[in-house]
Write a protein that holds these residues in place. Structure first.
Motif, PDB file in Angstrom:
ATOM      1  N   VAL A 297      43.441-136.493 -14.856  1.00 12.30           N
ATOM      2  CA  VAL A 297      42.283-137.431 -15.047  1.00 12.30           C
ATOM      3  C   VAL A 297      42.729-138.477 -16.116  1.00 12.30           C
ATOM      4  CG1 VAL A 297      39.894-137.152 -16.155  1.00 12.30           C
ATOM      5  CG2 VAL A 297      40.676-135.047 -14.861  1.00 12.30           C
TER       6      VAL A 297
ATOM      7  N   GLU B 162      40.196-142.643 -19.542  1.00 15.39           N
ATOM      8  CA  GLU B 162      38.865-143.237 -19.625  1.00 15.39           C
ATOM      9  C   GLU B 162      37.730-142.266 -19.266  1.00 15.39           C
ATOM     10  OE1 GLU B 162      37.920-145.675 -15.721  1.00 15.39           O
ATOM     11  OE2 GLU B 162      39.524-146.427 -17.026  1.00 15.39           O
ATOM     12  N   ASP B 163      38.100-141.233 -18.541  1.00 18.36           N
ATOM     13  CA  ASP B 163      37.283-140.105 -18.128  1.00 18.36           C
ATOM     14  C   ASP B 163      37.299-139.035 -19.095  1.00 18.36           C
ATOM     15  OD1 ASP B 163      36.106-141.673 -16.091  1.00 18.36           O
ATOM     16  OD2 ASP B 163      37.833-141.229 -14.636  1.00 18.36           O
TER      17      ASP B 163
ATOM     18  N   TYR C 153      29.251-135.650 -15.041  1.00 19.81           N
ATOM     19  CA  TYR C 153      29.145-135.879 -16.433  1.00 19.81           C
ATOM     20  C   TYR C 153      27.853-136.696 -16.877  1.00 19.81           C
ATOM     21  CZ  TYR C 153      30.519-140.613 -15.043  1.00 19.81           C
ATOM     22  OH  TYR C 153      30.643-141.935 -14.660  1.00 19.81           O
TER      23      TYR C 153
ATOM     24  N   GLU D 222      26.707-148.701 -14.572  1.00 15.42           N
ATOM     25  CA  GLU D 222      27.464-147.520 -14.490  1.00 15.42           C
ATOM     26  C   GLU D 222      27.992-147.363 -13.136  1.00 15.42           C
ATOM     27  OE1 GLU D 222      29.347-144.327 -15.708  1.00 15.42           O
ATOM     28  OE2 GLU D 222      27.801-145.458 -17.098  1.00 15.42           O
TER      29      GLU D 222
ATOM     30  N   LYS E 119      34.344-137.753 -20.901  1.00 14.67           N
ATOM     31  CA  LYS E 119      33.077-137.363 -20.541  1.00 14.67           C
ATOM     32  C   LYS E 119      33.069-135.886 -20.008  1.00 14.67           C
ATOM     33  CE  LYS E 119      33.284-141.850 -18.045  1.00 14.67           C
ATOM     34  NZ  LYS E 119      33.464-142.574 -16.894  1.00 14.67           N
TER      35      LYS E 119
ATOM     36  N   THR F 257      29.453-138.875 -11.313  1.00 13.63           N
ATOM     37  CA  THR F 257      30.635-137.918 -10.958  1.00 13.63           C
ATOM     38  C   THR F 257      31.970-138.861 -10.723  1.00 13.63           C
ATOM     39  OG1 THR F 257      30.309-138.186  -8.748  1.00 13.63           O
ATOM     40  CG2 THR F 257      29.033-136.306  -9.909  1.00 13.63           C
ATOM     41  N   PHE F 258      33.036-138.137 -10.931  1.00 14.18           N
ATOM     42  CA  PHE F 258      34.440-138.685 -10.284  1.00 14.18           C
ATOM     43  C   PHE F 258      35.202-137.449  -9.682  1.00 14.18           C
ATOM     44  CE2 PHE F 258      35.022-137.438 -14.650  1.00 14.18           C
ATOM     45  CZ  PHE F 258      36.088-136.599 -14.671  1.00 14.18           C
TER      46      PHE F 258
ATOM     47  N   ARG G   7      38.846-135.668  -8.416  1.00 19.67           N
ATOM     48  CA  ARG G   7      40.343-135.715  -8.284  1.00 19.67           C
ATOM     49  C   ARG G   7      40.832-134.555  -7.432  1.00 19.67           C
ATOM     50  NH1 ARG G   7      38.990-139.721 -10.078  1.00 19.67           N
ATOM     51  NH2 ARG G   7      39.216-140.932 -11.988  1.00 19.67           N
TER      52      ARG G   7
ATOM     53  N   THR H 158      30.633-144.719 -10.420  1.00 19.91           N
ATOM     54  CA  THR H 158      31.266-143.813 -10.051  1.00 19.91           C
ATOM     55  C   THR H 158      32.432-143.939  -8.827  1.00 19.91           C
ATOM     56  OG1 THR H 158      29.766-142.941  -8.198  1.00 19.91           O
ATOM     57  CG2 THR H 158      29.246-142.382 -10.481  1.00 19.91           C
ATOM     58  N   ASP H 159      32.941-143.100  -8.525  1.00 14.28           N
ATOM     59  CA  ASP H 159      33.829-143.022  -7.399  1.00 14.28           C
ATOM     60  C   ASP H 159      33.296-143.828  -6.199  1.00 14.28           C
ATOM     61  OD1 ASP H 159      35.948-142.044  -8.938  1.00 14.28           O
ATOM     62  OD2 ASP H 159      36.085-140.184  -8.096  1.00 14.28           O
TER      63      ASP H 159
END
Length: 584
Positions: free
Chosen positions: A435, A438-439, A510, A552, A442, A53-54, A56, A554-555
């Protein structure tokens, strides 16, 4: 997930701090020696499934309901003659929004009459093509399945035919070689002389010659004896005549008669012997002639057999090259033919296996074309109906509510891609967030997201929303690392829980990793591609840097593939983000 006791202490201390003080609580560790001026919280490696996940941040905004142009404006210029509303107006369903010029309305009606007629013809053509194509596809499917059913039988029969041709060519070649060898052997061993019986016939002829010569001698001797006997009789007769003429004594004449009688008896015997000897001689001559003819015939047969064998051998020797080539050609043809037969068989079997799929695909393609033509016709008719409904040229409101925006003024030309008006919609809210480039790859329009606000209400956390748009062009940034795109998500607010202009956090999911080791990303320092460092304790409880291999990220979390174990205590410097799980 396995965690150290100190991590549980971190979570407990944090929760207590939140409940008592109403703010974030931290569990600090005072480190001696060189690190006495820094405070850390402890975390350990976790194991399990990790959601990718990320998150925003953005601000909520009211949603809009758009009223679109109900007909196509690409082929005609439909002109707005009057606009009756402006932003902020309250309208009821059926209230007038725009007046369309009569001239452009009539032109549009004419266009739709022609377009509907053309679409009807196209739909009829597509229907006929679908029905004919479906029948043909059914026939092709049946033929393909039948061919597939006979593929093995045909394959075996074709291969057998090729092998028979090889066998036949080989037999003809071997037969020719065998015949050549036989003829040569017969010639070398003078078999034809023996077969013709020349020797036997020659011996018979020679024997017959001897018999003839012997018979001739006997005949000659018999003839000479006869002549002698005849001369004796003639002499005796003359003597008797002389004696009679001279009146010889009767005893003398009687004696002479007796002698003459004996001579006549001898003459008769000699004559009979001559007759028999002559007959035997004639028979011997005839037998000799026949033996001679047989001997000559045998010689002729022998010479003809030699001549025929020589000619046949030479003929076969001349044909040997072509027979060898025919055999080679048959072998090569069989080799390539079997490959072709195998390909034909495999293709037939494969086509048979996929005959139904091919049939469905073909019919589906035809049906899709027919459905598209029918949908086009239906759409044009629907648009035509919407146009014809404007009998006075007035476009009316489709909803009750407040006008949020008006797209056209008098004199403007309607555009199907631009709504007529939009209405404020408090039942739906949206959040626009930036966003990173790079994301962007996804996520996609239609993906589900999780939204939470900072209002503190439990029912305002983990609200489900959906991505409704992703900007085609970048919003900001000059390099790959900070280029962003605006992503808009929409969520249901029919209960009126939220209002516009509220800060909200959107979490995008994602993917998911199964059975991995991971740690809070804040525990990592000196991140460089696939490597980073974490702060750990050495044997003297001093803080040291330990190199780890990462994957990998994530945030909140990063996958660790090497460098530390589940028992390794890692340190996060005070001021970093607390564990998201503790927050939740």
């Amino acid at each position: 997930m396995k965690k150290g006791k100190k991590l549980y202490a971190v979570i407990a201390a944090y929760v207590c701090g939140t409940v008592i003080a109403g703010s974030v609580g931290w569990y600090f560790i005072n480190v001696s020696a060189k690190e006495t001026e820094k405070s850390y919280r402890e975390v350990t490696l976790e194991h399990g499934d990790l959601l990718l996940t990320f998150t925003r941040e953005g601000t909520t905004a009211e949603g809009n309901i758009e009223q679109s142009v109900a007909f196509d404006t690409a082929e005609t210029d439909i002109t707005v003659e009057e606009c009756y509303v402006q932003s902020g107006d309250e309208v009821k369903m059926g209230d007038a929004l725009y007046k369309i010029s009569e001239e452009s309305l009539e032109e549009a009606k004419t266009y739709y009459e022609e377009a509907v007629a053309d679409a009807a013809k196209a739909a009829d053509t597509a229907k006929s093509a679908y029905e004919a194509g479906k029948a043909k596809a059914e026939y092709t499917k049946s033929e393909t399945e039948t061919t597939a059913g006979l593929a093995k039988e045909n394959y075996d029969a074709d291969n057998s035919s090729l092998e028979q041709k090889v066998t036949q060519a080989e037999a003809e070649l071997n037969e020719a070689k065998s015949a050549i060898s036989m003829y040569q052997t017969n010639l070398d061993q003078n078999t034809y002389y023996t077969d013709a019986g020349v020797t036997e016939k020659q011996e018979s002829y020679q024997a017959a010659q001897k018999v003839t010569k012997q018979a001739q001698t006997v005949y000659t001797d018999a003839k000479s004896a006869y002549e002698q006997a005849y001369a004796a009789v003639s002499g005796k007769i003359q003597d008797l005549q002389t004696a009679v003429s001279s009146s010889a004594e009767s005893n003398t004449t009687t004696q002479m008669v007796t002698e003459l009688s004996a001579l006549n008896q001898t003459l008769a015997e000699k004559k009979s012997a001559v007759t028999e000897a002559e007959s035997n001689y004639q028979s011997a001559v005839e037998a000799e002639e026949k033996a001679k003819e047989a001997y000559n015939s045998a010689n002729t047969s022998y010479e003809k057999a030699v001549s025929d064998a020589t000619a046949r051998k030479e003929s076969l020797e001349k044909s040997l090259s072509s027979l060898e080539q025919a055999y080679t050609d048959a072998v090569n043809a069989a080799a390539t033919g079997k490959i072709d037969n195998q390909n034909t068989y495999d293709t037939a079997v494969l086509e048979g296996e996929y005959a139904n799929v091919t049939y469905k695909d073909t019919v589906s393609t035809l049906k899709t074309a027919y459905d598209e033509a029918a949908d086009t016709l239906a759409g044009l008719k629907e648009e035509q109906s919407a146009l014809l409904a404007l009998d006075t040229g007035t476009i009316t409101a489709e909803y009750d509510g407040t006008i949020a925006s008006v797209s056209y003024d008098a004199g403007d030309i309607l555009n199907s891609d631009l709504s007529l008006v939009s209405y404020s919609d408090t039942d739906k809210l949206s959040v626009a967030v930036e966003v990173l480039q790079e994301d962007i790859a996804k996520i996609a329009v239609g993906d589900t997201v999780s939204i939470r606000t900072m209002s503190g209400r439990a029912d305002n956390n983990n609200i489900e929303g959906m991505i409704t748009s992703i900007a085609a062009e970048a919003t900001s940034g000059g390099s790959m690392s900070n280029v962003t795109y605006t992503v808009t998500v929409t969520f249901d607010n029919s209960g009126g829980k939220l209002t516009a202009n509220t800060s909200a956090y959107v979490t995008f999911t994602y993917g998911e990793l199964s059975d991995v080791d991971y740690i809070q990303t804040d525990a990592l320092d000196n991140i460089n591609d696939d490597f980073a460092t974490v702060k750990t304790y050495d044997e003297n409880q001093a803080v040291v840097e330990t190199k780890v291999t990462i994957a990998e990220s994530t945030d909140r979390y990063t996958v660790i593939t090497d460098g530390i174990t589940a028992d390794t205590v890692c340190l996060i410097e005070a001021g970093g983000k607390p564990d998201e799980k503790a927050e939740q």
